[in-house]
Design a protein around this motif. Structure first.
Motif, PDB file in Angstrom:
ATOM      1  N   LEU A   2      33.500  44.571  42.423  1.00  0.00           N
ATOM      2  CA  LEU A   2      34.703  44.781  43.230  1.00  0.00           C
ATOM      3  C   LEU A   2      34.606  44.200  44.631  1.00  0.00           C
ATOM      4  N   SER A   3      33.420  44.199  45.223  1.00  0.00           N
ATOM      5  CA  SER A   3      33.268  43.602  46.555  1.00  0.00           C
ATOM      6  C   SER A   3      31.831  43.157  46.769  1.00  0.00           C
ATOM      7  N   PRO A   4      31.520  41.898  46.497  1.00  0.00           N
ATOM      8  CA  PRO A   4      30.156  41.403  46.697  1.00  0.00           C
ATOM      9  C   PRO A   4      29.636  41.620  48.119  1.00  0.00           C
ATOM     10  N   LYS A   5      30.551  41.683  49.102  1.00  0.00           N
ATOM     11  CA  LYS A   5      30.118  41.890  50.487  1.00  0.00           C
ATOM     12  C   LYS A   5      30.052  43.373  50.858  1.00  0.00           C
ATOM     13  N   GLY A   6      30.336  44.264  49.886  1.00  0.00           N
ATOM     14  CA  GLY A   6      30.202  45.699  50.140  1.00  0.00           C
ATOM     15  C   GLY A   6      31.297  46.293  50.989  1.00  0.00           C
ATOM     16  N   ASP A   7      32.518  45.766  50.880  1.00  0.00           N
ATOM     17  CA  ASP A   7      33.658  46.230  51.680  1.00  0.00           C
ATOM     18  C   ASP A   7      34.470  47.230  50.842  1.00  0.00           C
ATOM     19  N   LEU A   8      34.511  48.489  51.278  1.00  0.00           N
ATOM     20  CA  LEU A   8      35.213  49.519  50.516  1.00  0.00           C
ATOM     21  C   LEU A   8      36.722  49.281  50.461  1.00  0.00           C
ATOM     22  N   THR A   9      37.287  48.705  51.510  1.00  0.00           N
ATOM     23  CA  THR A   9      38.722  48.398  51.504  1.00  0.00           C
ATOM     24  C   THR A   9      39.038  47.357  50.442  1.00  0.00           C
ATOM     25  N   GLU A  10      38.211  46.324  50.360  1.00  0.00           N
ATOM     26  CA  GLU A  10      38.392  45.299  49.332  1.00  0.00           C
ATOM     27  C   GLU A  10      38.197  45.889  47.934  1.00  0.00           C
ATOM     28  N   ALA A  11      37.201  46.745  47.790  1.00  0.00           N
ATOM     29  CA  ALA A  11      36.934  47.363  46.489  1.00  0.00           C
ATOM     30  C   ALA A  11      38.114  48.213  46.037  1.00  0.00           C
ATOM     31  N   ALA A  12      38.687  48.988  46.946  1.00  0.00           N
ATOM     32  CA  ALA A  12      39.848  49.813  46.603  1.00  0.00           C
ATOM     33  C   ALA A  12      41.030  48.949  46.188  1.00  0.00           C
ATOM     34  N   ALA A  13      41.261  47.861  46.913  1.00  0.00           N
ATOM     35  CA  ALA A  13      42.382  46.976  46.611  1.00  0.00           C
ATOM     36  C   ALA A  13      42.247  46.331  45.235  1.00  0.00           C
ATOM     37  N   ARG A  14      41.014  46.117  44.786  1.00  0.00           N
ATOM     38  CA  ARG A  14      40.786  45.430  43.514  1.00  0.00           C
ATOM     39  C   ARG A  14      40.545  46.373  42.344  1.00  0.00           C
ATOM     40  N   LEU A  15      40.446  47.673  42.612  1.00  0.00           N
ATOM     41  CA  LEU A  15      40.017  48.631  41.595  1.00  0.00           C
ATOM     42  C   LEU A  15      40.900  48.616  40.351  1.00  0.00           C
ATOM     43  N   TYR A  16      42.197  48.872  40.506  1.00  0.00           N
ATOM     44  CA  TYR A  16      43.059  48.983  39.332  1.00  0.00           C
ATOM     45  C   TYR A  16      43.206  47.647  38.602  1.00  0.00           C
ATOM     46  N   GLY A  17      43.256  46.554  39.363  1.00  0.00           N
ATOM     47  CA  GLY A  17      43.330  45.244  38.717  1.00  0.00           C
ATOM     48  C   GLY A  17      42.124  45.000  37.820  1.00  0.00           C
ATOM     49  N   ALA A  18      40.939  45.392  38.315  1.00  0.00           N
ATOM     50  CA  ALA A  18      39.714  45.244  37.519  1.00  0.00           C
ATOM     51  C   ALA A  18      39.753  46.139  36.284  1.00  0.00           C
ATOM     52  N   MET A  19      40.273  47.355  36.439  1.00  0.00           N
ATOM     53  CA  MET A  19      40.367  48.267  35.297  1.00  0.00           C
ATOM     54  C   MET A  19      41.321  47.716  34.238  1.00  0.00           C
ATOM     55  N   HIS A  20      42.445  47.146  34.684  1.00  0.00           N
ATOM     56  CA  HIS A  20      43.370  46.503  33.746  1.00  0.00           C
ATOM     57  C   HIS A  20      42.672  45.364  32.995  1.00  0.00           C
ATOM     58  N   ASP A  21      41.942  44.527  33.733  1.00  0.00           N
ATOM     59  CA  ASP A  21      41.284  43.372  33.115  1.00  0.00           C
ATOM     60  C   ASP A  21      40.242  43.811  32.088  1.00  0.00           C
ATOM     61  N   LEU A  22      39.417  44.783  32.439  1.00  0.00           N
ATOM     62  CA  LEU A  22      38.396  45.256  31.510  1.00  0.00           C
ATOM     63  C   LEU A  22      39.026  45.916  30.284  1.00  0.00           C
ATOM     64  N   ASP A  23      40.135  46.580  30.493  1.00  0.00           N
ATOM     65  CA  ASP A  23      40.789  47.280  29.385  1.00  0.00           C
ATOM     66  C   ASP A  23      41.364  46.315  28.351  1.00  0.00           C
ATOM     67  N   ARG A  24      41.506  45.047  28.724  1.00  0.00           N
ATOM     68  CA  ARG A  24      42.048  44.030  27.809  1.00  0.00           C
ATOM     69  C   ARG A  24      40.948  43.182  27.170  1.00  0.00           C
ATOM     70  N   GLU A  25      39.698  43.585  27.368  1.00  0.00           N
ATOM     71  CA  GLU A  25      38.561  42.791  26.892  1.00  0.00           C
ATOM     72  C   GLU A  25      38.035  43.251  25.524  1.00  0.00           C
ATOM     73  N   ASN A  26      38.735  44.182  24.879  1.00  0.00           N
ATOM     74  CA  ASN A  26      38.293  44.678  23.565  1.00  0.00           C
ATOM     75  C   ASN A  26      36.867  45.223  23.633  1.00  0.00           C
ATOM     76  N   LEU A  27      36.609  46.039  24.643  1.00  0.00           N
ATOM     77  CA  LEU A  27      35.286  46.623  24.846  1.00  0.00           C
ATOM     78  C   LEU A  27      35.177  47.963  24.111  1.00  0.00           C
ATOM     79  N   ASP A  28      33.974  48.382  23.835  1.00  0.00           N
ATOM     80  CA  ASP A  28      33.737  49.709  23.273  1.00  0.00           C
ATOM     81  C   ASP A  28      33.655  50.765  24.368  1.00  0.00           C
ATOM     82  N   VAL A  29      33.173  50.361  25.538  1.00  0.00           N
ATOM     83  CA  VAL A  29      32.977  51.308  26.625  1.00  0.00           C
ATOM     84  C   VAL A  29      32.993  50.569  27.961  1.00  0.00           C
ATOM     85  N   ILE A  30      33.518  51.242  28.994  1.00  0.00           N
ATOM     86  CA  ILE A  30      33.444  50.748  30.370  1.00  0.00           C
ATOM     87  C   ILE A  30      32.553  51.703  31.142  1.00  0.00           C
ATOM     88  N   ILE A  31      31.568  51.161  31.842  1.00  0.00           N
ATOM     89  CA  ILE A  31      30.685  51.964  32.687  1.00  0.00           C
ATOM     90  C   ILE A  31      30.966  51.604  34.145  1.00  0.00           C
TER      91      ILE A  31
END
Length: 320
Positions: free
Chosen positions: A267-296
Motif C-alpha cells: 500500500l505504501s512502499p515509503k511507509g506513508d499511512l495517508t497513502e496507504a489509507a487512500a489505496r486500501l479499498y482499491g487494493a482490496m477490490h483488485d485482490l478480490d478479482r484475482e480468484n484467490l483462495d485467501v487474502i492475508i
C-alpha cells in the motif's frame, strides 16, 4: 453502455425525480438520494440491500446549512465544523423534526457532513434539498473509491455514476457523536483521532455496536471482500497455514518473497499511512478479482490513520 458520466445536470435531474445517483466524495463514492423523498430513500436501502436499522449520512453544501438539519449544536461541534468542513468528518447531532425517521433509523439524532469534493459540492449547490449518501456498494461489501467500482456493483440498478475520479482519502469519514455535549468517536475514519483531539482535547472511542447502531459503520463485519480475508501481525507465519492455496497479500510497506504468494499489493512502499489509507479499498477490490483462495492482510501501526486502516481490515476479516 457505461453509466459513468461527468454530467452534473443529469445528476440534478435524476435526483429531482426521486432517483438515486452515485456521487464522488473525497472519502468513497456514495449512493445519493433526496432526503425528503421516501421513494428515493427506500430505493437506496433496496439497491444496497441495507438493513433499515442502519442510519444514513446527510450531505449538505456548507456548515451554514447545518441548522436546517439539526436542532442543537454543541460548542465543540461548532469548533470541529470550523476546523474540518468541508472534509472527512461526520457529526451526529439532535435532528430537526422534519428529518424523516427512515434516514435516522428512528433515532432522534442525524449524521451530517459537508463533503470535500468539488463535483459534489457543485451538485449540492444546484439542488434545493440535501442528499443522503451511504457508500455506493452492496451492504457489507468493499466500499468504492472509483467510478468503475460502482458500475460493477450497480450497472443494472442505477442510471448514473457521477464521475469525480479517484477518491483522495479512500476510506469513510470519521463519525463523531455527542453525549452531554462531549464528543465521542463512533466510527474511525479518514480524519485521524490525533487531529480531532488537537481541536477539542481528549475524545473517547465507541465504534462497535451490533444492535441499533448510533451511526453507520459500527457493525462487527463490514467492508469485506468476497475472498476469505485474515488480519495478522506476522504474514510469514500466516502463509504457512495455507500451503497449496492461492494466497493474496496486502502489506503496508514491505515486499515478501514467498513462492506461495500468488498476488501481492504494497500500500505504501515509503511507509506513508495517508497513502496507504487512500489505496486500501482499491487494493482490496483488485485482490478480490484475482480468484484467490485467501487474502492475508498485515496489521498496521496503531497510530494516526493506522487505527482507521486496522479498523477496516478487522471488520473485513474472518479472524485475527
Amino acid at each position: 453502455m457505461s453509466i459513468i458520466s461527468k454530467d452534473i445536470s443529469k445528476a440534478v435531474q435524476l435526483l429531482s425525480s426521486d432517483q438515486v445517483v452515485a456521487i464522488p466524495t473525497e472519502t468513497v463514492y456514495g449512493l445519493a438520494g433526496n432526503i425528503y423523498s421516501n421513494k428515493a430513500i427506500n430505493l437506496i436501502f433496496k439497491t444496497k440491500k441495507r438493513p433499515f436499522f442502519n442510519p444514513l449520512i446527510v450531505h449538505i453544501q456548507s456548515a451554514e446549512a447545518l441548522s436546517d438539519i439539526v436542532s442543537h449544536i454543541p460548542e465543540k461541534a461548532k469548533q470541529l465544523a470550523n476546523a474540518f468542513w468541508p472534509g472527512s468528518m461526520t457529526l451526529v447531532l439532535k435532528k430537526q423534526s422534519n428529518i424523516p425517521d427512515i434516514i435516522t433509523a428512528g433515532k432522534d439524532t442525524v449524521a451530517v457532513r459537508v463533503p470535500n469534493h468539488p463535483t459534489t459540492l457543485e451538485l449540492l449547490k444546484q439542488l434545493p434539498f440535501p442528499i443522503a449518501a451511504p457508500s455506493a456498494n452492496p451492504f457489507g461489501s468493499i466500499s468504492p473509491t472509483k467510478p468503475e467500482h460502482v458500475e460493477r456493483y450497480f450497472k443494472e440498478n442505477i442510471s448514473q455514476v457521477l464521475d469525480g475520479g479517484l477518491c483522495k482519502k479512500g476510506i469513510e469519514s470519521t463519525i463523531i457523536g455527542f453525549e452531554n455535549d462531549e464528543p465521542i468517536i463512533y466510527r474511525l475514519g479518514a480524519l485521524a483521532v490525533e487531529d480531532i483531539e488537537g481541536v477539542v482535547g481528549k475524545v473517547s472511542i465507541k465504534n462497535k455496536k451490533e444492535v441499533s447502531p448510533d451511526a453507520p459503520g459500527m457493525l462487527e463485519r463490514h467492508y469485506a471482500p468476497s475472498t476469505r480475508t485474515f488480519l495478522t501481525d506476522n504474514i510469514s507465519e500466516e502463509i504457512k497455514k495455507y500451503e497449496g492455496k492461492r494466497i493474496g497479500i496486502l502489506s503496508f510497506k514491505s515486499k515478501l518473497d514467498d513462492l506461495n504468494i500468488a498476488s501481492q499489493i504494497i500500500l505504501s512502499p515509503k511507509g506513508d499511512l495517508t497513502e496507504a489509507a487512500a489505496r486500501l479499498y482499491g487494493a482490496m477490490h483488485d485482490l478480490d478479482r484475482e480468484n484467490l483462495d485467501v487474502i492475508i492482510a498485515e496489521r498496521f501501526p496503531d497510530t494516526g490513520l493506522g487505527k482507521s486502516i486496522n479498523d477496516r481490515l478487522q471488520r473485513a476479516t474472518y479472524s485475527s
